[in-house]
Design an enzyme around this catalytic site. Structure first.
Site, PDB file in Angstrom:
ATOM      1  N   LYS A   1       9.867  -3.853 -13.219  1.00  0.00           N
ATOM      2  CA  LYS A   1      10.083  -2.671 -12.914  1.00  0.00           C
ATOM      3  C   LYS A   1      11.007  -2.038 -14.205  1.00  0.00           C
ATOM      4  CE  LYS A   1      11.710   0.670  -9.225  1.00  0.00           C
ATOM      5  NZ  LYS A   1      12.119   0.943  -8.121  1.00  0.00           N
TER       6      LYS A   1
ATOM      7  N   GLU B   1      11.016   0.912   9.503  1.00  0.00           N
ATOM      8  CA  GLU B   1      11.549   2.181  10.148  1.00  0.00           C
ATOM      9  C   GLU B   1      11.648   1.660  11.411  1.00  0.00           C
ATOM     10  OE1 GLU B   1      10.505   3.987   6.158  1.00  0.00           O
ATOM     11  OE2 GLU B   1       9.499   2.859   7.833  1.00  0.00           O
TER      12      GLU B   1
ATOM     13  N   ARG C   1       8.167   8.001  11.302  1.00  0.00           N
ATOM     14  CA  ARG C   1       7.603   6.708  11.382  1.00  0.00           C
ATOM     15  C   ARG C   1       7.915   5.693  12.477  1.00  0.00           C
ATOM     16  NH1 ARG C   1       5.765   5.053   5.268  1.00  0.00           N
ATOM     17  NH2 ARG C   1       4.937   3.485   6.382  1.00  0.00           N
TER      18      ARG C   1
END
Length: 648
Positions: A291, A380, A408
């Site tokens: 990344k 979540e 969610r």
């Protein structure tokens, strides 16, 4: 925010679509990757946006569009943080400088923006499910030649939705390729057993020596036909025997696993992807990437450079706007510091966040109390039920989730927390208009979807002091059941915010100012906009009253009786959806108690609000200070307002 165009490199200037990309020689691809990476750096440094994720998939993006026939072949990006290169190569190079700007292109793939954006994304872990649905549809329509590719990060793979999709895909005879972009990061470093498993695979010293495993697994499979072993030889030559014996996790789900391979070797990626086109059924290609690749500062501090804002691309200095000496803090930081303060006083307090420790400032407690704060990954639903489990043993979990992501876990909020009346404190960050992340990230609905749940307390602070006091109140022994505190993205209004903690009576609002004829009822941070609006109106001799409701559930009925006995003209203001929100609760109260009044509700309208700066979107939705003042003035003068509701 102003936008600025940037010139592209010589090769990149020639590419207005993947068809142009395919005209390049394969030997030109490394140079194109270099230009594409530099173009992303040039644009994001002056215009802002997500940064490190897209740098990490430059070579993969080029290879995918070089090999596959997009958009006929369906390419689905997970989340979308990594899709900047994809946008630039698919006809949006010359408009990319408007990325995330008001009325500009979206920072995420968006179906109505381009046919190359096959699926709208913003929340993580949806790509495999979506691509599988597309693959099944193609099979049903006898489009067996169509390819379907889902690009998902290892962080997104921690979500239950990803596992559900993998489990389903393994038993479907669908043309699906899952590309695992493995960089050990989401926004913060990834956590959990899956991360350790993938790391173990990536560091294996034997994965290049497993030629026999490819032969054993793929060779005998009859559905490859008489050319099975020739196909195997092609794949083995490209991948260099990188099918792992330790890949049994994916093999158990009936995926053919390939890798790990270097995700920054564009030529090798082209060869591997070209060969994988000829292998039917569900496949997973494991790519190791970095990344922030190509920008050393981003490679070293990937969390900081996930979305750094504006910066000097040469020095790496992140630019900050000039601020007064005494500056108000971000709400998230007030949350983080206050949670530590409370945890020092109350040993029962625990902290939970799903993969957002820095974004929510839960990292402050994780540093102070590492055994009492948990990053559970992009999960979540698990975060909520895990919190419920803690609560059953008498602990007080502060479950900190962005408002848009809490959607969610709605079933868990109802079934696992509210039905059992468990004491879980939900702190919903980024509530209301979220800004440049746009429609998928606005926390528009929490006031409406939380206030309809039994046993739930739902509150919103107008400033930092109220946030602290609501957090203090929520953890007190005498306060039972689930407690929601929602607050916006960005800064508050108080430089001097670290005041002694005190209890706020549950369900009690406050009168901020007296007034004549018109009453403004606000909840949360937008009460400050109402205060500014009253200041504007007072210059014209109009003086509305102002009430801070604080709680949408339970409502302060005593305060509301006072309001409707004194005022026949009312404006409600909330940074949330009008349908079902605080304004709707006020109307319900009016109907239940037979009051008559003219009420105008201000908030997020019943439409999808796109991206832009928060201030721009507040203005668009007519509940910035000027919009509130205009509405109150129209009521005061008796003129007709288009969104007036007369209730009785």
């Amino acid at each position: 925010m102003s936008s600025q165009k940037v010139d592209a490199g010589k090769l990149l200037q020639q590419i207005d679509s993947p068809e142009d990309l395919k005209k390049l020689n394969e030997t030109d691809l490394p140079e194109l990757c270099k230009e594409l990476r530099q173009f992303i750096i040039d644009i994001v440094s002056v215009n802002g946006g997500h940064f490190a994720a897209s740098l990490g998939v430059v070579e993969l993006t080029v290879a995918l569009h070089y090999v596959f026939n997009t958009p006929y072949d369906q390419l689905v990006w997970d989340v979308g943080h990594q899709a900047y290169g994809h946008k630039i190569l698919t006809g949006r190079r010359d408009t990319f400088y408007t990325n995330r700007m008001y009325k500009g292109i979206s920072g995420f793939p968006k179906r109505d923006e381009s046919p190359y954006d096959t699926f709208g994304v913003g929340h993580s872990s949806t790509s495999i499910s979506a691509a599988l649905g597309m693959a099944v549809a193609s099979h049903y329509k006898n489009e067996e030649q169509r390819q379907h590719i889902a690009v998902i990060g290892d962080g997104a793979l921690t979500a239950g939705l990803s596992f559900e999709a993998l489990n389903h895909a393994g038993v479907e005879d669908s043309n699906l390729l899952v590309i695992l972009n493995d960089n050990c990061m989401s926004i913060d470093p990834n956590v959990g057993a899956l991360k350790e498993y993938l790391t173990d695979i990536a560091t294996s010293k034997t994965y290049n020596q497993l030629k026999k495993d490819i032969w054993r697994l793929l060779g005998p499979i009859s559905k490859f036909g008489p050319n099975a072993r020739e196909i195997v030889k092609k794949v083995e030559k490209s991948i260099k025997g990188t099918l792992l014996r330790k890949s049994n996790f994916f093999e158990a789900l009936k995926f053919r696993y390939f890798g790990p391979i270097d995700g920054h070797d564009v030529k090798h990626l082209v060869k591997v992807l070209s060969d994988l086109q000829h292998i039917p059924g569900p496949k997973l290609l494991h790519c190791i990437t970095v990344k922030g690749k190509g920008y050393p500062l981003a490679e070293r501090d990937q969390t900081k450079w996930h979305a750094p804002g504006l910066f000097d691309k040469i020095t790496g200095e992140i630019k900050k706007s000039a601020a007064p000496k005494a500056q108000a803090p971000k709400y998230q930081d007030v949350f983080g510091h206050t949670l530590v303060e409370l945890a020092q006083q109350n040993p029962k307090i625990m902290g939970i966040t799903p993969a957002m420790p820095s974004g929510s400032s839960m990292n402050i407690m994780m540093n102070a109390f590492p055994d009492r704060a948990f990053d559970v990954g992009i999960a979540e639903q698990h975060a909520v039920t895990f919190s419920a489990g803690l609560a059953t043993r008498g602990l007080v979990p502060f479950c900190n989730i962005y408002s848009t992501f809490m959607q969610r876990a709605y079933d868990q909020v109802i079934h696992d927390v509210a039905v059992q009346n468990l004491k879980v404190v939900f702190c919903l960050d980024r509530a209301g208009i979220a800004g440049a992340d746009g429609a998928t990230h606005h926390g528009a609905y929490d006031l409406a979807y939380m206030r309809c749940i039994p046993n739930m307390i739902v509150a919103a602070p107008m400033n930092e002091e109220e946030l602290r006091n609501l957090m203090y109140t929520a953890q007190l022994d005498q306060v039972k059941g689930p407690f929601v505190i929602r607050y916006p993205r960005g800064k508050g209004v108080m430089a001097d915010w670290q005041k002694p903690l005190k209890e706020i009576a549950v369900g009690k609002g406050r009168k901020i100012s007296d007034g004549d004829e018109v009453a403004i009822l606000s909840i949360g941070h937008v009460g400050n906009f109402a205060g500014e609006a009253i200041g504007l109106l007072e210059q014209e001799g109009i003086r509305p009253a102002h009430y801070d409701m604080r709680f949408v559930k339970p409502l302060d009925e005593t305060l509301l009786h006072e309001v409707f006995k004194e005022f026949k003209k009312v404006v409600t203001v909330e940074d949330g959806c009008i349908m079902g929100g605080m304004g709707s609760a006020i109307l319900e109260f009016m109907a239940d108690h037979n009051y008559q009044a003219q009420v105008v509700r201000l908030g997020i309208p019943d439409k999808v609000v796109e991206h832009g700066e928060q201030a721009e979107l507040y203005e668009e939705c007519h509940y910035d200070a000027a919009g509130i003042a205009k509405t109150a003035k129209a009521l005061f003068s008796g003129s007709s307002a288009s969104n007036r509701l007369i209730a009785s």
